[in-house]
Design an enzyme around this catalytic site. Structure first.
Site, PDB file in Angstrom:
ATOM      1  N   THR A 194      32.735  -6.759   9.170  1.00 24.67           N
ATOM      2  CA  THR A 194      33.533  -6.327   8.020  1.00 24.67           C
ATOM      3  C   THR A 194      33.290  -4.844   7.754  1.00 24.67           C
ATOM      4  O   THR A 194      32.139  -4.406   7.688  1.00 24.67           O
ATOM      5  CB  THR A 194      33.145  -7.155   6.786  1.00 24.67           C
ATOM      6  OG1 THR A 194      33.407  -8.538   7.066  1.00 24.67           O
ATOM      7  CG2 THR A 194      33.942  -6.744   5.562  1.00 24.67           C
ATOM      8  N   GLU A 198      29.002 -16.041   6.995  1.00 25.60           N
ATOM      9  CA  GLU A 198      27.782 -16.171   6.196  1.00 25.60           C
ATOM     10  C   GLU A 198      27.088 -17.493   6.467  1.00 25.60           C
ATOM     11  O   GLU A 198      26.370 -18.030   5.619  1.00 25.60           O
ATOM     12  CB  GLU A 198      28.085 -16.070   4.684  1.00 25.60           C
ATOM     13  CG  GLU A 198      28.362 -14.676   4.191  1.00 25.60           C
ATOM     14  CD  GLU A 198      27.120 -13.789   4.223  1.00 25.60           C
ATOM     15  OE1 GLU A 198      27.235 -12.674   4.756  1.00 25.60           O
ATOM     16  OE2 GLU A 198      26.062 -14.206   3.751  1.00 25.60           O
ATOM     17  N   GLY A 199      27.285 -18.022   7.649  1.00 28.54           N
ATOM     18  CA  GLY A 199      26.711 -19.316   8.000  1.00 28.54           C
ATOM     19  C   GLY A 199      27.720 -20.423   7.835  1.00 28.54           C
ATOM     20  O   GLY A 199      28.179 -20.682   6.732  1.00 28.54           O
ATOM     21  N   ARG A 252      24.610 -15.973   0.140  1.00 28.86           N
ATOM     22  CA  ARG A 252      25.358 -17.225   0.259  1.00 28.86           C
ATOM     23  C   ARG A 252      25.921 -17.734  -1.054  1.00 28.86           C
ATOM     24  O   ARG A 252      27.076 -18.163  -1.103  1.00 28.86           O
ATOM     25  CB  ARG A 252      24.481 -18.299   0.934  1.00 28.86           C
ATOM     26  CG  ARG A 252      24.460 -18.109   2.421  1.00 28.86           C
ATOM     27  CD  ARG A 252      23.475 -18.956   3.183  1.00 28.86           C
ATOM     28  NE  ARG A 252      23.616 -18.627   4.607  1.00 28.86           N
ATOM     29  CZ  ARG A 252      22.801 -19.035   5.569  1.00 28.86           C
ATOM     30  NH1 ARG A 252      21.760 -19.793   5.270  1.00 28.86           N
ATOM     31  NH2 ARG A 252      23.016 -18.683   6.817  1.00 28.86           N
ATOM     32  N   GLU A 292      27.638 -11.523  17.663  1.00 28.94           N
ATOM     33  CA  GLU A 292      28.132 -11.058  18.958  1.00 28.94           C
ATOM     34  C   GLU A 292      29.120 -12.077  19.515  1.00 28.94           C
ATOM     35  O   GLU A 292      29.167 -13.213  19.042  1.00 28.94           O
ATOM     36  CB  GLU A 292      26.951 -10.884  19.922  1.00 28.94           C
ATOM     37  CG  GLU A 292      25.963  -9.838  19.440  1.00 28.94           C
ATOM     38  CD  GLU A 292      24.776  -9.674  20.366  1.00 28.94           C
ATOM     39  OE1 GLU A 292      24.716 -10.418  21.382  1.00 28.94           O
ATOM     40  OE2 GLU A 292      23.924  -8.829  20.076  1.00 28.94           O
ATOM     41  N   PRO A 293      29.906 -11.664  20.530  1.00 29.66           N
ATOM     42  CA  PRO A 293      30.860 -12.631  21.082  1.00 29.66           C
ATOM     43  C   PRO A 293      30.182 -13.935  21.514  1.00 29.66           C
ATOM     44  O   PRO A 293      30.749 -15.015  21.357  1.00 29.66           O
ATOM     45  CB  PRO A 293      31.443 -11.903  22.300  1.00 29.66           C
ATOM     46  CG  PRO A 293      31.263 -10.459  22.004  1.00 29.66           C
ATOM     47  CD  PRO A 293      30.017 -10.342  21.180  1.00 29.66           C
ATOM     48  N   GLY A 294      28.946 -13.853  22.015  1.00 30.22           N
ATOM     49  CA  GLY A 294      28.253 -15.042  22.500  1.00 30.22           C
ATOM     50  C   GLY A 294      27.201 -15.585  21.549  1.00 30.22           C
ATOM     51  O   GLY A 294      26.498 -16.533  21.877  1.00 30.22           O
ATOM     52  N   ALA A 295      27.107 -15.021  20.363  1.00 31.82           N
ATOM     53  CA  ALA A 295      26.075 -15.489  19.436  1.00 31.82           C
ATOM     54  C   ALA A 295      26.543 -15.350  17.997  1.00 31.82           C
ATOM     55  O   ALA A 295      26.577 -14.258  17.435  1.00 31.82           O
ATOM     56  CB  ALA A 295      24.780 -14.701  19.636  1.00 31.82           C
ATOM     57  N   GLY A 296      26.890 -16.484  17.404  1.00 39.24           N
ATOM     58  CA  GLY A 296      27.328 -16.474  16.006  1.00 39.24           C
ATOM     59  C   GLY A 296      26.318 -17.242  15.188  1.00 39.24           C
ATOM     60  O   GLY A 296      25.401 -16.677  14.601  1.00 39.24           O
TER      61      GLY A 296
END
Lengths: 384, 404
Positions: free
Chosen positions: B176, B386-387, B266, B145-149
């Site tokens: 994606t 992907e982190g 990963r 989310e815009p505030g949670a990556g």
């Protein structure tokens, strides 16, 4: 088949060596460093494991195991302490040169007679100043004179020169040029082999090292190892094994340092919590572990290529370069994590940093390996 | 037994994939970098489907009944799956062709791992049947989310139970294939105070009322790939589309469900990064041979050679970390540390490689036609999605501290 699991036999060997390293090496490594030598007791205990010529053929007293087995053994031994590990393997690198440069007859006569007790090892007079391990630049010369050879020259980084039974000498024969002139002699280590000076080394101090000089040293004809056909290929095989072995000592030491410092960081408090909680520290731990693992895998790959008969594989120089980078990062980070305590000799990390730097200098300057890898890259056009 | 040799079957698969990447994907690189995202009806997707690529967005988990075997799938002498080890080869090769086009391949995509891992049989049937049709279909994974990556636990999208439905609200970004996806796996929280325990995953179908596509991002690289903002505005989703059903979350699996899939994806993402790095490296080697070997002073040539050797050894070392993580997936070994090591190191090494290759190629290095500058733009995100590399280091160090 892509596989990363050691065999059951290998796991057992690693476990055995690990126990030996824990009980015999760790405790006494500072003592051996101070004495600049091992004692008979630890040599005897190591000899009892029967692993000192493990990858050599049984005809010469070995166990017919693989070079990969040697790499696994060396890492674990060096996890105990790299200086002691190297000192225990006092038949190397000479035994590699003997195995490949001698005739089968010569090898059979020499190798089994060697024990790894103090007076039984072999000093290898190979390296020269600046040109290091490049035979084409050897200034040490051998001149044929009737049924003898006369050897003159100066060698550096000659380990065990003070107490070995034999000295292996690498020289260029007068009148020959290029690889065709490369000669290896196995001679008795007596007073004619002049120990010019003892080398006060940065690390690997449990191994006594000397600069050695030969002034018209007369040796018998049969001291020449005359079993090799393709001298360049043969030399490359022997020196690659030795370099990869040194690299595996570096990996073991790196792992020891990483484990020691990571453990320390859990116990050391600052600003109200274990320093392992701070990302500056934990990220160093993560980066060390990752780089060590990456270098170990590349080293294994290079060892597999050796076992498959491809000593000319590009994996060899690449693995050496990767290991040298990992070794410095791991040992330097380990000292860093311990802070001031890392700098003093109460802890092993400063020692391991010195040992690993020393190992890298034995392996040689990166440009040697960059040149050989670079040639291969341009030749193969960059494809994996 | 420690070994690094591919089987003959695997070598054949590798050669085929490499051919496809170089002959079919690479020629499209410039076009879709300039005029991306690649449209859903791009002709290449038919060829992709014919090759059997893209139908599995991740690895691990049994092949489903009726699914075609993945290209080159086989078991080894002990009957152990080789899927992950083959997939990791494919990941590198496809990205070597074009990474942006690769992640645009039709198929379940990033929705595959959570569905495979969490979904009920009915949900799997509903989901996978969409991909059995003639026309291409896509899956997407909506977590960020815009505030949670990086702070996944901090997502704000809400799911409120209302009879037989959940009402979902929230915004997702950087998704994606988000706009073209037939199915989106959407993570929302039933109670933010519960943190991870409050997370639920939903299968939201395209066209559901209240489910909208927002902006399509303009990116630094991977411009062939559609990266979308998605919005749920009182979107009503039937309880049958709660991924795994209510029971799944009673075991507090919600968060772990998302995280567990990362251990599989990963290493693949790491391998993709290496594919891009290898493409750049190859170009630089070609260039050096052409422009430097005989035409420039020796010291310049050697200086460049040193950098190429460094790139090569790091790529080769990184590849083994990725292969190791994939091997562990095949053997069913927990591999969080190794997966994160692979991803972190591969991304870092690949970025360094692309940077150095642009540098080596001088004026050609910054010129669009030569593609190296594109690969420089493409590669940066690999240390982020992907982190991030920093999150990977947190995972690595936490795992280390568990056993040290």
């Amino acid at each position: 088949m892509v596989d990363f699991e050691p065999t059951e036999e290998q796991k057992l060997m690693i476990e055995t060596i690990h126990d030996f390293a824990s009980s015999e090496i760790r405790e006494n490594m500072r003592e051996y460093e101070k004495e600049e030598d091992l004692d008979d007791e630890i040599r005897k205990k190591f000899a009892e494991l029967g692993l000192h010529l493990l990858e050599f053929p049984s005809e010469v007293g070995g166990q017919n195991l693989s070079f990969l087995d040697r790499v696994l053994l060396s890492e674990e031994l060096a996890w105990g302490d790299p200086g002691v590990a190297r000192a225990l393997m006092n038949l190397l690198p000479a035994a590699y040169f003997i195995q490949y440069f001698a005739t089968a007859e010569q090898a059979k006569n020499i190798l089994p007679s060697l024990s790894i007790s103090e007076k039984g090892g072999i000093a290898t007079a190979l390296y020269e100043e600046l040109s290091h391990a490049d035979p084409l630049q050897f200034k040490t010369r051998a001149k044929k004179s009737g049924k003898k050879f006369i050897i003159s020259g100066k060698k550096v980084l000659v380990d065990f020169a003070n107490n070995s039974k034999y000295v292996l000498i690498g020289a260029m024969e007068e009148g020959s040029s290029g690889w065709e002139g490369l000669r290896f002699f196995l001679v008795e280590n007596d007073e004619r082999v002049k120990k010019v000076s003892k080398t006060d080394k940065l690390g690997l101090r449990a191994t006594p090292t000397y600069t050695v000089e030969f002034e018209n040293l007369e040796v018998e004809e049969d001291s020449l190892l005359r079993g090799a056909e393709d001298l360049k290929k043969t030399y490359n095989l022997a020196i690659s094994k030795w370099n990869l072995l040194l690299a595996s000592l570096s990996v073991g030491a790196s792992r020891a340092a990483f484990e020691y410092s990571a453990k320390y960081s859990k116990e050391r408090n600052a600003f109200g919590q274990p320093i392992s909680q701070f990302q500056a520290i934990s990220f160093m731990v993560a980066d060390m572990a990752t780089l060590i693992d990456s270098s170990r895998l590349l080293l294994w790959k290079a060892a597999r290529e050796i076992d498959k008969g491809n000593a000319d594989s590009i994996d060899v120089p690449l693995a050496l370069l990767q290991t040298m980078e990992a070794g410095f990062l791991a040992t330097s980070s380990s000292v860093q994590i311990l802070g001031g305590h890392g700098y003093i000799q109460d802890h092993p990390v400063e020692k391991w940093m010195r040992d690993v730097r020393t190992i890298s200098n034995y392996i040689g300057q990166p440009f040697t390996f960059i040149n050989s890898a670079g040639e291969e890259i341009i030749k193969s056009g960059g494809q994996k | 037994m420690i070994d690094f040799e591919l089987s003959d079957a695997q070598k054949n698969v590798l050669a085929l994939l490499r051919w496809f990447a170089k002959e079919k994907l690479r020629p499209l690189s410039l076009e879709y970098d300039k005029h991306g995202p690649i449209p859903p009806d791009a002709p290449i997707f038919k060829e992709v489907k014919a090759m059997g690529l893209g139908m599995r967005g991740g690895v691990g988990g049994e092949r489903r009944k009726g699914e075609e075997p993945e290209v080159g799938e086989e078991k080894d002498k002990r009957g152990t799956s080789q899927l992950a080890r083959i997939a990791i080869l494919g990941a590198e090769e496809m990205a070597y062709g074009d990474a942006g086009i690769m992640i645009s391949f039709p198929g379940p995509g990033l929705a595959d791992p959570p569905v495979r891992r969490m979904a009920t049989e009915e949900q799997k049937e509903m989901f996978y049947s969409s991909f059995q049709k003639e026309e291409p279909a896509w899956g997407a994974f909506a977590l960020t989310e815009p505030g949670a990556g990086s702070d996944v636990a901090g997502i704000s999208s809400t799911a409120v139970k209302d009879g037989d439905y959940y009402i979902i609200n929230g915004t997702k970004v950087f998704i994606t294939n988000g706009a073209r996806a037939e199915w989106v796996v959407w993570f929302a929280t039933v109670d933010k105070k519960l943190g991870r325990e409050g997370h639920r995953a939903f299968l939201i179908r395209k066209g559901t009322e209240g489910f909208k596509v927002g902006k399509i991002e303009k990116k630094m690289g991977l411009r062939a790939s559609e990266t979308a903002e998605l919005v749920c505005d009182d979107c009503r989703v039937h309880v049958s589309q709660l991924l795994g059903g209510e029971n799944y979350y009673k075991q507090k699996e919600g968060f772990k469900g998302a995280m567990g899939t990362f251990d599989m994806t990963r290493p693949m993402v790491g391998a993709m990064a290496l594919g891009i790095a290898r493409a750049a490296y190859e170009k630089a080697v070609e260039f050096t041979k052409e422009a430097y070997e005989t035409k420039r002073p020796l010291n310049e040539y050697q200086s460049i050679m040193e950098r190429l050797v460094t790139i090569r050894r790091k790529i080769d070392a990184a590849r083994l970390l990725a292969w190791r993580a994939a091997w562990m997936i095949d053997l069913g070994k927990p591999n969080s540390k190794e997966a994160s090591m692979a991803k972190a190191y591969c991304a870092q090494v690949a970025l360094e490689a692309c940077n150095t290759c642009v540098e080596i190629m001088g004026s050609k290095g910054i010129e669009r036609d030569h593609l190296v500058e594109k690969w420089f733009r493409d590669i940066k995100v690999f240390d982020i999605f992907e982190g991030t590399g920093q999150i990977q280091r947190l995972v690595i160090s936490r795992r280390i501290y568990e056993y040290i």
